[in-house]
Design a protein around this motif. Structure first.
Motif, PDB file in Angstrom:
ATOM      1  N   VAL A  29       0.913  -1.163  -0.153  1.00  0.00           N
ATOM      2  CA  VAL A  29       0.069  -0.180   0.080  1.00  0.00           C
ATOM      3  C   VAL A  29       0.820   1.314   0.155  1.00  0.00           C
ATOM      4  O   VAL A  29       2.130   1.304   0.502  1.00  0.00           O
ATOM      5  CB  VAL A  29      -0.952   0.120   1.206  1.00  0.00           C
ATOM      6  N   ILE A  30       0.387   2.480  -0.325  1.00  0.00           N
ATOM      7  CA  ILE A  30       0.965   3.717  -0.713  1.00  0.00           C
ATOM      8  C   ILE A  30       0.822   4.196   0.984  1.00  0.00           C
ATOM      9  O   ILE A  30      -0.309   4.521   1.255  1.00  0.00           O
ATOM     10  CB  ILE A  30       0.225   4.560  -1.513  1.00  0.00           C
ATOM     11  N   LEU A  31       1.975   4.632   1.411  1.00  0.00           N
ATOM     12  CA  LEU A  31       2.122   5.259   2.655  1.00  0.00           C
ATOM     13  C   LEU A  31       2.084   6.757   2.766  1.00  0.00           C
ATOM     14  O   LEU A  31       1.652   7.504   3.430  1.00  0.00           O
ATOM     15  CB  LEU A  31       3.224   4.763   3.625  1.00  0.00           C
ATOM     16  N   ASP A  32       3.054   7.408   1.692  1.00  0.00           N
ATOM     17  CA  ASP A  32       3.007   8.747   1.471  1.00  0.00           C
ATOM     18  C   ASP A  32       3.578   8.882   0.006  1.00  0.00           C
ATOM     19  O   ASP A  32       3.772   7.978  -0.694  1.00  0.00           O
ATOM     20  CB  ASP A  32       4.317   9.002   2.024  1.00  0.00           C
ATOM     21  N   GLN A  46      -3.664  12.653  -0.194  1.00  0.00           N
ATOM     22  CA  GLN A  46      -4.491  12.123   0.784  1.00  0.00           C
ATOM     23  C   GLN A  46      -5.548  10.948   0.372  1.00  0.00           C
ATOM     24  O   GLN A  46      -5.927   9.919   0.918  1.00  0.00           O
ATOM     25  CB  GLN A  46      -5.548  13.261   1.222  1.00  0.00           C
ATOM     26  N   VAL A  47      -5.667  10.995  -1.071  1.00  0.00           N
ATOM     27  CA  VAL A  47      -6.546  10.189  -1.619  1.00  0.00           C
ATOM     28  C   VAL A  47      -5.682   8.869  -1.863  1.00  0.00           C
ATOM     29  O   VAL A  47      -6.132   7.642  -1.688  1.00  0.00           O
ATOM     30  CB  VAL A  47      -6.994  10.526  -2.927  1.00  0.00           C
ATOM     31  N   LEU A  48      -4.394   8.983  -2.112  1.00  0.00           N
ATOM     32  CA  LEU A  48      -3.433   8.092  -2.582  1.00  0.00           C
ATOM     33  C   LEU A  48      -3.108   7.210  -1.149  1.00  0.00           C
ATOM     34  O   LEU A  48      -2.854   5.845  -1.349  1.00  0.00           O
ATOM     35  CB  LEU A  48      -2.152   8.354  -2.997  1.00  0.00           C
ATOM     36  N   LYS A  49      -2.822   7.902  -0.158  1.00  0.00           N
ATOM     37  CA  LYS A  49      -2.592   7.040   1.011  1.00  0.00           C
ATOM     38  C   LYS A  49      -3.377   5.922   1.472  1.00  0.00           C
ATOM     39  O   LYS A  49      -4.633   6.237   1.547  1.00  0.00           O
ATOM     40  CB  LYS A  49      -2.259   8.043   2.322  1.00  0.00           C
ATOM     41  N   GLY A  50      -2.879   4.861   1.749  1.00  0.00           N
ATOM     42  CA  GLY A  50      -3.861   3.640   2.115  1.00  0.00           C
ATOM     43  C   GLY A  50      -4.186   2.856   0.937  1.00  0.00           C
ATOM     44  O   GLY A  50      -4.580   1.722   1.182  1.00  0.00           O
ATOM     45  N   ALA A  53      -0.670  -0.158  -3.946  1.00  0.00           N
ATOM     46  CA  ALA A  53       0.100   0.645  -4.731  1.00  0.00           C
ATOM     47  C   ALA A  53      -0.016   0.260  -6.208  1.00  0.00           C
ATOM     48  O   ALA A  53      -0.117   1.101  -7.412  1.00  0.00           O
ATOM     49  CB  ALA A  53       1.559   0.436  -4.274  1.00  0.00           C
ATOM     50  N   PHE A  54      -0.095  -1.064  -6.409  1.00  0.00           N
ATOM     51  CA  PHE A  54      -0.407  -1.613  -7.933  1.00  0.00           C
ATOM     52  C   PHE A  54      -1.557  -1.779  -8.466  1.00  0.00           C
ATOM     53  O   PHE A  54      -1.843  -2.414  -9.326  1.00  0.00           O
ATOM     54  CB  PHE A  54       0.677  -2.953  -7.779  1.00  0.00           C
ATOM     55  N   ASP A  55      -2.641  -1.213  -7.567  1.00  0.00           N
ATOM     56  CA  ASP A  55      -3.861  -1.212  -8.086  1.00  0.00           C
ATOM     57  C   ASP A  55      -4.036   0.448  -8.753  1.00  0.00           C
ATOM     58  O   ASP A  55      -4.438   0.698  -9.971  1.00  0.00           O
ATOM     59  CB  ASP A  55      -4.917  -1.210  -7.050  1.00  0.00           C
ATOM     60  N   ARG A  56      -3.330   1.250  -8.204  1.00  0.00           N
ATOM     61  CA  ARG A  56      -3.295   2.466  -8.583  1.00  0.00           C
ATOM     62  C   ARG A  56      -2.296   2.744  -9.707  1.00  0.00           C
ATOM     63  O   ARG A  56      -2.431   3.687 -10.692  1.00  0.00           O
ATOM     64  CB  ARG A  56      -3.014   3.587  -7.252  1.00  0.00           C
TER      65      ARG A  56
END
Length: 363
Positions: A29-32, A46-50, A53-56
């Protein structure tokens, strides 16, 4: 899942998209992420956090294996020439770097460097150096040659008054060729103009429409000129007269590539992600893009890489200053220009900064 923040100033200053990721069960997951990553994905941190990672980020590479190796060996992983997309933009060729953080956490730093941008930025200094040399020569040529040419043309016209019709063909040739050289020198003078642009908040579509109307009644009368404008675009920060000169040059270039007619398409769009170094060294975002596309034969392979350099031309009688002047104007606007060409399609893309918000707009 532990997470030690990256020093904010360093993380934010990175010019390429940077993501901090961590393992959350079976998912990464994306932490920052930094500002460049927000622009690359066209959403806020804020949208990306959590998010997984490899879905976004859709990456044409075995990322699960690469993440596992980087985390297990506590060593960086480099992945060259992989395609990356966010699902909302075409895939672009990138270089990826995965590196474990120098702490006790299991977080990884992932850097994404678009290869086309990196390569083009690397060539910018070469183009700038060539432009400076050409500007110096331009000033000398314009001042030293134009006055004698005016005298030659005047003398030829006086001589023609006492000549027969057959002999006047020679003096007419002298006058015509002299005028042609004077036009070239006027182009050279434009190229040597060092005055900064008078930048202001400018509606890009007003500029494009003026250039389109001018082209349609002159050099582009034999072409079909279509438009696909994004009406929601904000204003650009530009000198409208200089921008019109840019688009007239690009439209003329497309028209002259197809003397028997064809189609030119003008498209505008808003897309975050591209940043360049500004005139004072700061990072400048270029989210407003103008595409000038034609369906002509394309650029010759021999000049495709150097088409914005002075005195490089694909036409027999071309001066090689038109596109160099375009590149010079866009650089003075802290913008970016690129070209992609193949037989049947040539696209010039001009990328420009938005006009700064006024104090009223920012409240």
């Amino acid at each position: 899942m532990s997470y030690v923040p990256v020093p904010g100033a360093i993380f934010a200053a990175l010019p390429m998209p940077a993501f901090l990721t961590g393992a959350d069960g079976t998912r990464e997951v994306i932490l920052d992420c930094n500002t460049a990553a927000e622009q690359f994905c066209s959403v806020s941190s804020q949208v990306l956090k959590g998010e997984p990672a490899f879905d976004r980020l859709l990456i044409d590479a075995p990322m699960e294996e690469a993440v596992e190796r980087a985390r297990k060996n506590r060593a960086p992983i480099f992945i060259n020439d992989c395609e990356v997309t966010t699902g909302e933009r075409p895939p672009i060729l990138c270089t990826l770097q995965l590196a474990p953080m120098n702490d006790d956490s299991d977080s990884l730093l992932m850097l994404i460097t678009p290869r086309d941008i990196a390569g083009r930025l690397g060539r910018t200094q070469v183009v700038k150096a060539a432009a400076k040399s050409a500007i110096g020569m331009a000033d000398m040529l314009a001042h030293e040659i134009k006055n004698p040419l005016a005298g030659i043309a005047g003398a030829a016209q006086l001589l023609s008054m006492g000549l027969s019709a057959a002999d006047r063909e020679l003096t007419d040739l002298i006058v015509a060729e002299t005028r042609r050289v004077v036009k070239l020198l006027e182009q050279v003078e434009q190229f040597g103009d060092q005055r900064p642009p008078d930048r202001k908040a400018t509606n890009i579509h007003d500029v494009l429409e003026r250039a389109r109307r001018s082209a349609g009644v002159s050099f582009g009368a034999h072409m079909k000129i279509r438009d696909d404008y994004d009406p929601s675009l904000p204003e650009v920060w530009a000198d409208p007269d200089q921008l019109q000169q840019v688009f007239l040059n690009l439209l003329k270039n497309a028209s002259e590539a197809q003397p028997d007619g064809g189609t030119i398409r003008i498209r505008t769009q808003f897309e975050r992600g591209l940043q360049v170094s500004g005139l004072d060294g700061r990072r400048v975002a270029l989210p407003i893009h103008v595409h000038i596309e034609d369906d002509g034969p394309g650029l010759p392979n021999s000049i495709a890489e150097n088409v914005f350099e002075p005195f490089v031309s694909g036409r027999e009688n071309g001066t090689g200053l038109g596109l160099a002047l375009v590149s010079k104007i866009i650089a003075a606007h802290e913008g970016w220009i690129e070209v992609k060409s193949r037989p049947g399609q040539t696209i010039f893309r001009v990328s420009l900064p938005m006009a700064p918000m006024t104090s009223k707009e920012s409240r």
